[in-house]
Design a protein around this motif. Structure first.
Motif, mmCIF file in Angstrom:
data_model
loop_
_atom_site.group_PDB
_atom_site.id
_atom_site.type_symbol
_atom_site.label_atom_id
_atom_site.label_comp_id
_atom_site.label_asym_id
_atom_site.label_seq_id
_atom_site.Cartn_x
_atom_site.Cartn_y
_atom_site.Cartn_z
ATOM 1 N N PRO A 26 92.895 -86.595 20.136
ATOM 2 C CA PRO A 26 91.772 -86.018 20.881
ATOM 3 C C PRO A 26 90.547 -86.927 20.958
ATOM 4 O O PRO A 26 89.559 -86.548 21.583
ATOM 5 N N ASP A 27 90.631 -88.114 20.345
ATOM 6 C CA ASP A 27 89.489 -89.023 20.303
ATOM 7 C C ASP A 27 88.260 -88.336 19.698
ATOM 8 O O ASP A 27 87.216 -88.221 20.330
ATOM 9 N N VAL A 28 88.443 -87.891 18.464
ATOM 10 C CA VAL A 28 87.367 -87.242 17.715
ATOM 11 C C VAL A 28 87.140 -88.047 16.445
ATOM 12 O O VAL A 28 88.102 -88.459 15.800
ATOM 13 N N ASP A 29 85.873 -88.260 16.108
ATOM 14 C CA ASP A 29 85.578 -89.016 14.890
ATOM 15 C C ASP A 29 85.526 -88.064 13.692
ATOM 16 O O ASP A 29 84.637 -87.229 13.597
ATOM 17 N N PRO A 30 86.481 -88.213 12.751
ATOM 18 C CA PRO A 30 86.497 -87.312 11.602
ATOM 19 C C PRO A 30 85.470 -87.694 10.538
ATOM 20 O O PRO A 30 85.311 -87.001 9.541
ATOM 21 N N LYS A 31 84.776 -88.811 10.736
ATOM 22 C CA LYS A 31 83.737 -89.286 9.791
ATOM 23 C C LYS A 31 84.272 -89.407 8.366
ATOM 24 O O LYS A 31 83.699 -88.888 7.406
ATOM 25 N N THR A 32 85.384 -90.097 8.254
ATOM 26 C CA THR A 32 85.969 -90.328 6.938
ATOM 27 C C THR A 32 86.296 -91.816 6.846
ATOM 28 O O THR A 32 85.907 -92.597 7.722
ATOM 29 N N HIS A 33 86.986 -92.231 5.773
ATOM 30 C CA HIS A 33 87.327 -93.652 5.614
ATOM 31 C C HIS A 33 88.196 -94.124 6.796
ATOM 32 O O HIS A 33 89.106 -93.404 7.211
ATOM 33 N N PRO A 34 87.911 -95.333 7.352
ATOM 34 C CA PRO A 34 88.672 -95.802 8.514
ATOM 35 C C PRO A 34 90.193 -95.754 8.323
ATOM 36 O O PRO A 34 90.928 -95.450 9.270
ATOM 37 N N GLY A 58 92.634 -86.725 10.780
ATOM 38 C CA GLY A 58 92.274 -87.589 9.658
ATOM 39 C C GLY A 58 92.301 -86.821 8.360
ATOM 40 O O GLY A 58 92.686 -85.654 8.321
ATOM 41 N N SER A 59 91.908 -87.496 7.300
ATOM 42 C CA SER A 59 92.015 -86.935 5.961
ATOM 43 C C SER A 59 90.656 -86.965 5.262
ATOM 44 O O SER A 59 89.796 -87.778 5.605
ATOM 45 N N GLN A 60 90.507 -86.088 4.273
ATOM 46 C CA GLN A 60 89.263 -85.997 3.482
ATOM 47 C C GLN A 60 88.053 -85.732 4.380
ATOM 48 O O GLN A 60 87.006 -86.364 4.254
ATOM 49 N N LEU A 61 88.210 -84.773 5.293
ATOM 50 C CA LEU A 61 87.078 -84.350 6.125
ATOM 51 C C LEU A 61 86.185 -83.414 5.306
ATOM 52 O O LEU A 61 86.688 -82.516 4.630
ATOM 53 N N LEU A 111 92.380 -99.241 -2.721
ATOM 54 C CA LEU A 111 92.688 -99.230 -1.295
ATOM 55 C C LEU A 111 91.552 -98.655 -0.459
ATOM 56 O O LEU A 111 91.238 -99.160 0.620
ATOM 57 N N TYR A 112 90.955 -97.580 -0.936
ATOM 58 C CA TYR A 112 89.931 -96.879 -0.136
ATOM 59 C C TYR A 112 88.552 -96.933 -0.785
ATOM 60 O O TYR A 112 87.640 -96.273 -0.305
#
Ligand SMILES: *Cc1c(COP(=O)(O)O)cnc(C)c1O
Length: 412
Positions: A152-160, A201-204, A315-316
């Motif tokens: 959906p081209d949404v920025d989840p604002k989490t780690h790239p 994404g993850s960890q939102l 890693l993150y």
């Protein structure tokens, strides 16, 4: 909320002292709490009671059979991303009709196994995958139920590295190409579109990106309906974050309320694929300090768990709380907690204020239940840690510690 608490000056996993587990099974040691798994699953799943829904736990977060069985007993479905995860889910007794299969690179043998098992649906990520599904399903005389994974081209604002719903990511299809993919799925033999999928994404740590994605998907769904394509499943993926440090992720209840409001009375079954929020805080990694070391610029605590056991900090750059198993009340000093691996990136914490622990003392690395053991490796020829599941006073060796024989068993 989890069931790793201090009683009488020492850390317990439910009703068992962590030091007792270490005495029996050694370190490094993953310890999971069954009550926490059940509690997290129920809190999440019940948040959606106002909607027809299915909670498919994301197996890749923690795929230990004992964990899968514990969740399956609560009625969990599973979200898988490989033939190996299908094998595990089936071995744990998960109902195939509650399994969804995600991932950009499904191989023919994996697709065949999933079709044969009779899974609920495939979350398809490319038109090539549609063609392959069609060919295999036709050959087997089966029909593959599919959702197309929309990006959906949404920025989840989490780690790239754990953002998956941006245009530049490899996942899913953009909205324009998705329409064509649905038209294709409608035409192809052996394939039926039944739903729409996304996972951003993850960890939102906020609900807004989920709602933004949902909004785009519902608009997209209207276009599909206009094309005569009816979808009955809406899979919003996983990604709800947890508290590692000072994050304040929304409670699943808030997430449930927001989605229930947004979906209203649409005739849809919502599918959710939570991983981290179920298992993250249901596990700790216990490690023993081997040496302490002072250099002109730093103090180090060298422990027996390394990046091969828990790679998230390396890693993150993730934060994991670290606490003494038996707090001794010493004042804090600023340290790096590092592993034995021959990499400068091998650390569990950097510039952390921790009591000056002595060699032989135990530390617990919190929030290690998700993407901990599943990302572990044998790097530096280190046998992988044991995994223990505690349920009240009951202790199960969910996976025994690897041995040196295990290390070379497949080699010649
Ligand atoms: C990894 C993944 C999940 C789980 O993500 P969490 O952040 O652990 O909830 C769900 N769905 C898909 C497709 C994934 O790749």
């Amino acid at each position: 909320m989890h069931h790793f608490e201090y009683r009488g000056g020492e850390l317990y996993a439910e009703d068992v002292p962590v030091s007792t587990l270490v005495a029996a099974y050694g370190t490094p040691l993953y310890v999971y709490s069954a009550a926490t798994l059940r509690r997290h699953f129920t809190a999440f799943d019940s948040a959606f009671n106002g909607l027809p829904h299915l909670t498919c736990y994301s197996v890749k977060a923690n795929s230990n059979l004992s964990v899968l069985k514990t969740l399956a007993a609560q009625g969990a479905g599973m979200d898988i991303v490989s033939g190996g995860e299908l094998y595990r889910a089936l071995a744990a007794g998960v109902d195939p009709a509650k399994i969804v299969y995600s991932g950009v690179g499904k191989r023919a043998v994996e697709i065949e196994a999933a079709l044969t098992a009779g899974i609920l649906m495939f979350n398809v990520e490319s038109t090539g995958e549609l063609d392959r599904l069609s060919a295999i399903a036709t050959r087997l005389g089966k029909t593959a139920k599919v959702s197309i994974r929309i990006n959906p081209d949404v920025d989840p604002k989490t780690h790239p590295y754990i953002s998956t719903g941006l245009k530049k990511n490899k996942f899913g299809l953009d909205i324009e190409h998705s329409l064509a993919a649905y038209a294709k799925a409608q035409e192809l033999p052996g394939v039926t579109p039944v739903g729409i999928d996304c996972h951003i994404g993850s960890q939102l740590t906020s609900i807004a990106p989920f709602l933004e994605a949902l909004d785009k998907i519902l608009t997209f769904r209207e276009k599909l309906t206009a094309m005569g394509i009816e979808t009955t499943y809406l899979d919003l993926g996983g990604g709800l974050g947890i508290q590692y440090n000072e994050e304040e992720p929304p409670h699943p209840r808030e997430f449930g309320q927001a989605l229930t409001k947004a979906l209203g009375t649409l005739p849809l079954t919502l599918i959710l694929e939570p991983g981290r929020v179920i298992v993250g805080n249901a596990g700790i990694l216990v490690t023993e300090a081997i040496y302490t070391k002072k250099t002109p610029s730093k103090d180090f605590i060298i422990v027996d768990a390394g990046m091969n056991d828990l790679i998230r900090p390396s890693l993150y750059d993730s934060y994991h709380a670290i606490r003494e198993v038996r707090p001794a009340g010493r004042p804090a000093i600023n340290v790096d907690v590092v592993g034995p691996i021959c990499e400068s990136g091998d650390f569990l914490a950097r510039d952390r204020d921790l009591p000056a622990v002595a060699p032989g003392e135990l530390l617990a690395v919190f929030s290690a239940g998700a993407y901990g053991f599943t990302m572990a490796s044998n790097y530096n020829s280190r046998p992988r840690a044991a995994e223990i599941l505690v349920d009240g006073e009951t202790v199960t060796v969910a996976r025994r510690r690897e041995t040196y024989d295990d290390l070379i068993a497949l080699e010649r």
